[in-house]
Structures are given as C-alpha cells and as structure tokens.
Design a protein around this motif. Structure first.
Motif, PDB file in Angstrom:
ATOM      1  N   PRO A 146       0.808  -1.233   0.000  1.00  0.00           N
ATOM      2  CA  PRO A 146       0.000   0.000   0.000  1.00  0.00           C
ATOM      3  C   PRO A 146       0.836   1.276   0.000  1.00  0.00           C
ATOM      4  N   GLY A 147       2.011   1.254   0.620  1.00  0.00           N
ATOM      5  CA  GLY A 147       2.839   2.453   0.697  1.00  0.00           C
ATOM      6  C   GLY A 147       3.289   2.985  -0.641  1.00  0.00           C
ATOM      7  N   ARG A 148       3.232   2.165  -1.679  1.00  0.00           N
ATOM      8  CA  ARG A 148       3.677   2.617  -2.999  1.00  0.00           C
ATOM      9  C   ARG A 148       2.781   3.725  -3.540  1.00  0.00           C
ATOM     10  N   ALA A 149       1.494   3.717  -3.180  1.00  0.00           N
ATOM     11  CA  ALA A 149       0.559   4.708  -3.723  1.00  0.00           C
ATOM     12  C   ALA A 149       0.988   6.130  -3.373  1.00  0.00           C
ATOM     13  N   GLU A 150       1.461   6.341  -2.150  1.00  0.00           N
ATOM     14  CA  GLU A 150       1.876   7.681  -1.738  1.00  0.00           C
ATOM     15  C   GLU A 150       3.111   8.138  -2.521  1.00  0.00           C
ATOM     16  N   VAL A 151       4.053   7.219  -2.737  1.00  0.00           N
ATOM     17  CA  VAL A 151       5.244   7.557  -3.513  1.00  0.00           C
ATOM     18  C   VAL A 151       4.870   7.895  -4.948  1.00  0.00           C
ATOM     19  N   GLU A 152       3.965   7.113  -5.527  1.00  0.00           N
ATOM     20  CA  GLU A 152       3.512   7.389  -6.890  1.00  0.00           C
ATOM     21  C   GLU A 152       2.867   8.772  -6.978  1.00  0.00           C
ATOM     22  N   ARG A 153       2.062   9.108  -5.973  1.00  0.00           N
ATOM     23  CA  ARG A 153       1.403  10.420  -5.973  1.00  0.00           C
ATOM     24  C   ARG A 153       2.431  11.550  -5.926  1.00  0.00           C
ATOM     25  N   LEU A 154       3.451  11.394  -5.093  1.00  0.00           N
ATOM     26  CA  LEU A 154       4.479  12.418  -4.979  1.00  0.00           C
ATOM     27  C   LEU A 154       5.295  12.520  -6.261  1.00  0.00           C
ATOM     28  N   ARG A 155       5.577  11.387  -6.888  1.00  0.00           N
ATOM     29  CA  ARG A 155       6.318  11.414  -8.144  1.00  0.00           C
ATOM     30  C   ARG A 155       5.527  12.141  -9.222  1.00  0.00           C
ATOM     31  N   GLU A 156       4.230  11.877  -9.267  1.00  0.00           N
ATOM     32  CA  GLU A 156       3.380  12.550 -10.250  1.00  0.00           C
ATOM     33  C   GLU A 156       3.306  14.047  -9.979  1.00  0.00           C
ATOM     34  N   ALA A 157       3.213  14.420  -8.685  1.00  0.00           N
ATOM     35  CA  ALA A 157       3.137  15.843  -8.331  1.00  0.00           C
ATOM     36  C   ALA A 157       4.402  16.571  -8.745  1.00  0.00           C
ATOM     37  N   ILE A 158       5.556  15.940  -8.549  1.00  0.00           N
ATOM     38  CA  ILE A 158       6.822  16.561  -8.952  1.00  0.00           C
ATOM     39  C   ILE A 158       6.900  16.682 -10.461  1.00  0.00           C
ATOM     40  N   ASP A 159       6.456  15.640 -11.156  1.00  0.00           N
ATOM     41  CA  ASP A 159       6.475  15.687 -12.621  1.00  0.00           C
ATOM     42  C   ASP A 159       5.591  16.823 -13.137  1.00  0.00           C
ATOM     43  N   MET A 160       4.404  16.957 -12.560  1.00  0.00           N
ATOM     44  CA  MET A 160       3.490  18.007 -12.986  1.00  0.00           C
ATOM     45  C   MET A 160       4.046  19.393 -12.659  1.00  0.00           C
ATOM     46  N   ARG A 161       4.768  19.515 -11.539  1.00  0.00           N
ATOM     47  CA  ARG A 161       5.324  20.808 -11.148  1.00  0.00           C
ATOM     48  C   ARG A 161       6.481  21.226 -12.051  1.00  0.00           C
ATOM     49  N   PRO A 192      -5.787   5.541  -9.621  1.00  0.00           N
ATOM     50  CA  PRO A 192      -6.151   6.955  -9.529  1.00  0.00           C
ATOM     51  C   PRO A 192      -6.117   7.476  -8.097  1.00  0.00           C
ATOM     52  N   HIS A 193      -5.602   8.692  -7.956  1.00  0.00           N
ATOM     53  CA  HIS A 193      -5.582   9.326  -6.641  1.00  0.00           C
ATOM     54  C   HIS A 193      -6.522  10.528  -6.671  1.00  0.00           C
ATOM     55  N   VAL A 194      -6.277  11.507  -5.806  1.00  0.00           N
ATOM     56  CA  VAL A 194      -7.236  12.588  -5.575  1.00  0.00           C
ATOM     57  C   VAL A 194      -7.639  13.311  -6.862  1.00  0.00           C
ATOM     58  N   ASP A 195      -6.666  13.820  -7.614  1.00  0.00           N
ATOM     59  CA  ASP A 195      -6.973  14.664  -8.758  1.00  0.00           C
ATOM     60  C   ASP A 195      -7.693  13.892  -9.854  1.00  0.00           C
ATOM     61  N   ARG A 196      -7.262  12.679 -10.119  1.00  0.00           N
ATOM     62  CA  ARG A 196      -7.887  11.884 -11.172  1.00  0.00           C
ATOM     63  C   ARG A 196      -9.322  11.505 -10.812  1.00  0.00           C
ATOM     64  N   ILE A 197      -9.535  11.116  -9.551  1.00  0.00           N
ATOM     65  CA  ILE A 197     -10.883  10.728  -9.141  1.00  0.00           C
ATOM     66  C   ILE A 197     -11.804  11.940  -9.111  1.00  0.00           C
ATOM     67  N   ALA A 198     -11.302  13.061  -8.568  1.00  0.00           N
ATOM     68  CA  ALA A 198     -12.117  14.280  -8.526  1.00  0.00           C
ATOM     69  C   ALA A 198     -12.456  14.750  -9.936  1.00  0.00           C
ATOM     70  N   SER A 199     -11.501  14.656 -10.850  1.00  0.00           N
ATOM     71  CA  SER A 199     -11.749  15.059 -12.239  1.00  0.00           C
ATOM     72  C   SER A 199     -12.793  14.165 -12.880  1.00  0.00           C
ATOM     73  N   ALA A 200     -12.706  12.855 -12.605  1.00  0.00           N
ATOM     74  CA  ALA A 200     -13.707  11.926 -13.139  1.00  0.00           C
ATOM     75  C   ALA A 200     -15.097  12.266 -12.594  1.00  0.00           C
ATOM     76  N   ASP A 284      -7.093  12.822   1.229  1.00  0.00           N
ATOM     77  CA  ASP A 284      -5.912  12.071   0.797  1.00  0.00           C
ATOM     78  C   ASP A 284      -5.860  10.714   1.492  1.00  0.00           C
ATOM     79  N   LEU A 285      -6.073  10.690   2.807  1.00  0.00           N
ATOM     80  CA  LEU A 285      -6.030   9.438   3.559  1.00  0.00           C
ATOM     81  C   LEU A 285      -7.157   8.496   3.139  1.00  0.00           C
ATOM     82  N   ALA A 286      -8.340   9.055   2.890  1.00  0.00           N
ATOM     83  CA  ALA A 286      -9.472   8.222   2.492  1.00  0.00           C
ATOM     84  C   ALA A 286      -9.194   7.511   1.166  1.00  0.00           C
TER      85      ALA A 286
END
Length: 319
Positions: A146-161, A192-200, A284-286
């Motif tokens: 499960p811990g991989r999801a948080e790392v993936e989210r941070l990697r995506e956030a850095i890429d987008m920034r 999918p994390h926060v932004d993808r789900i909210a966008s959907a 985020d936690l949910a």
C-alpha cells in the motif's frame, strides 16, 4: 515487480556456524537485498519465481562453503498462515521503505519550491537518484504494498510541477464545448488518486453523466478516448492548476461550491500551501485507503465518486 497469482513460495532454512561472525551480516544483507521476509529467525520466504529460486540457491552454496547448512523448499501452504497472511508480511517489509522514500520526495518538493537555478540542478540530480531507488524498491515489491501509492502520488506531483516551469507563460485557453464531449470515453493512468478521481467526478457530474473511464498506461491509451490528468494531455495540470482546476476553467463552470472543492483538491494533490484547507489531508487518507483495499481501479473510482458527491453536497448545505 508484482508477483503472479501462483500460490507457491520458496522457503530457505538457514543454519550458520559461530564463525566467521561476518557471515551472519553478509547473509542478512543478501536476504534483505533479495526482498526476503523472515518467518522465524532462521527461516526466510520469497515468491516462487525462477530468479528467486536461483538467488536462494546461490546464497545456500555460499553459506555451505562457510560450513553452514541450508534447506530450500518449495511450499504451497504454511500451517496456520493463509496467503493473505503471507502477503501481509511482504507489505509490512516494504511499507517502511516506501515511507522513507516518500519523505525524500517531499524534501525534494520543498527544494523545487525555491525555483533557483542551483535548486533546479539539485532537483534533477536528486530526482534521478530517487528514480533509481524507486525502481530498485519496486523490484522487491512482489505484492504491491500500500505504501507505494503515496510515492507514486508524490512522483506525479513533482512531474506536474516541473513541466509548468518549462512553459514560457500561461495562456488562457478557450472554453470547452461540453456537448461535443458527451458520449465519449475518458482515459487516465492506473491507480487513480485525488486529482484523477475528482476530475472523473466532475466529468460525470457536469459534462457527461454517461461518461465511461479507462485506466491504462499512456502508451496504451485508446485513440478515440479523451486523456486527462496525464503528462502531455490538454486536460491536465496547467500552470499552477491541478487537473480538476483545469477542467473547471475550460468547461466554464462557475459554482462557488465547485470553487471551494477545487481548493481542497488542489491542496490534497499538490500540497503547496496555496489553499490551506484542513479537509485535504482527510481526503488524501481516504483515497489512499480505497487504493489499499481495492486492487480494481474501477472499484476505487466508485468509492471516490461517492466521496466527492458527498463533499459537494456538504458544501451546498453550507452555502
């Protein structure tokens, strides 16, 4: 590297001689490098793959050369342990390592915020090292901890920034014709994390109630589907906006409740302090909980859509 659904495991039983004392350290380091987990102090476990079998064989030969003993078994059942129990052992071994990696990614984001030339050079160097360490950890993550999801989210956030900093300036884009987007399929990246789900949720709630969603790696995106929240997509992060904010602006949706929700999603996704919304951490936690509980992205999406519908309804009562 996700293990197959094969329920067979490799069991290595180790008996080490009292000397040389360095052998115990060498064996422990080697087992850790293989991603093995301990059942007992001298019993170690790996998924049954040809590579893992060979690695356990090599380690056994090394131990035997030092006058130690090993027994290598292939088992499909361990008394008093279900497959779920065994997988949990691997998750418990990998999750702390993912947390350490996530802390390094957060520190990198802080450096990125300073946006100086020196900081940019350090970011590129540190990001390359983090990518290597992440890939190395992924190879040992046999059951998608499960811990991989948080790392993936941070990697995506850095890429987008990093991408907006390469754009010469922000240019306003025309409003979308919502009617032209109805009856289409939409595609985004898996897990999918926060932004993808909210966008959907925004797409289905305000653009096309019948919208269907596909999760795929970018090279496998269907040509007839509309990509969103993925690098190089038109409907993605733009300037300092997350994808939800981009969709909101492009669709010309003016609703104080949506603006309120956009600020929460921005903070949950980017964590840049632009909108200090306390709700962001809870969301985020949910969603991280949804990802840990469900391997099917569509199940995660179903729960996420209900979550954002509830948030929108709650905001409407406050207006």
């Amino acid at each position: 590297m996700t293990a197959t659904m094969n329920s067979t495991f490799l069991l290595l039983i180790v008996s080490l001689p009292p000397s040389p004392s360095s052998l115990r350290v060498r064996v422990w380091r080697r087992l850790r490098a293989l991603g093995a987990v301990a059942l007992k102090r001298t019993v170690y476990l790996l998924p049954d793959t040809p590579d893992n079998y060979e690695q356990f064989q090599w380690l056994g030969q090394e131990i035997q050369r030092e006058r130690g003993e090993t027994i290598l078994l292939r088992v499909d059942q361990i008394e008093n342990m279900s497959r779920t129990d065994i997988v949990r052992l691997f998750h418990e071994a990998r999750d702390p390592e993912y947390r350490q990696l996530a802390a390094r990614y957060r520190k990198l984001m802080e450096t990125l915020e300073r946006k100086s030339a020196a900081a940019s050079a350090r970011v590129d160097q540190d990001l390359a090292q983090l990518q290597k360490d992440f890939q190395k950890l992924r190879e040992l993550d046999f059951f998608d901890a499960p811990g991989r999801a948080e790392v993936e989210r941070l990697r995506e956030a850095i890429d987008m920034r990093k991408r907006p900093s390469e754009e010469p300036q922000r240019r306003d884009k025309p409003t979308l014709d919502l009617r032209a987007l109805r009856g289409r399929r939409w595609v985004t990246r898996p897990r999918p994390h926060v932004d993808r789900i909210a966008s959907a949720w925004l797409i289905r709630r305000f653009i096309d109630p019948e919208a269907t969603f596909i999760f795929a790696a970018p090279p496998e995106f269907p040509p007839d589907a509309i990509p969103f929240d993925t690098p190089a997509a038109e409907l993605s992060h733009y300037g300092n906006d997350c994808t939800f904010e981009t969709l909101l602006r492009r669709a010309g949706l003016r609703d104080r409740r949506l603006t309120h929700l956009a600020e929460i999603i921005h903070e949950a996704d980017l964590r840049d302090g632009k909108f200090p919304r306390d709700e962001a951490r809870g969301i985020d936690l949910a969603i991280r909980g949804f990802l840990a509980a469900h391997s099917d992205d569509h199940e995660v999406l179903t729960h996420g859509l209900a979550l954002f519908e509830g948030l929108y309804a709650g905001a409407s009562r406050k207006e």
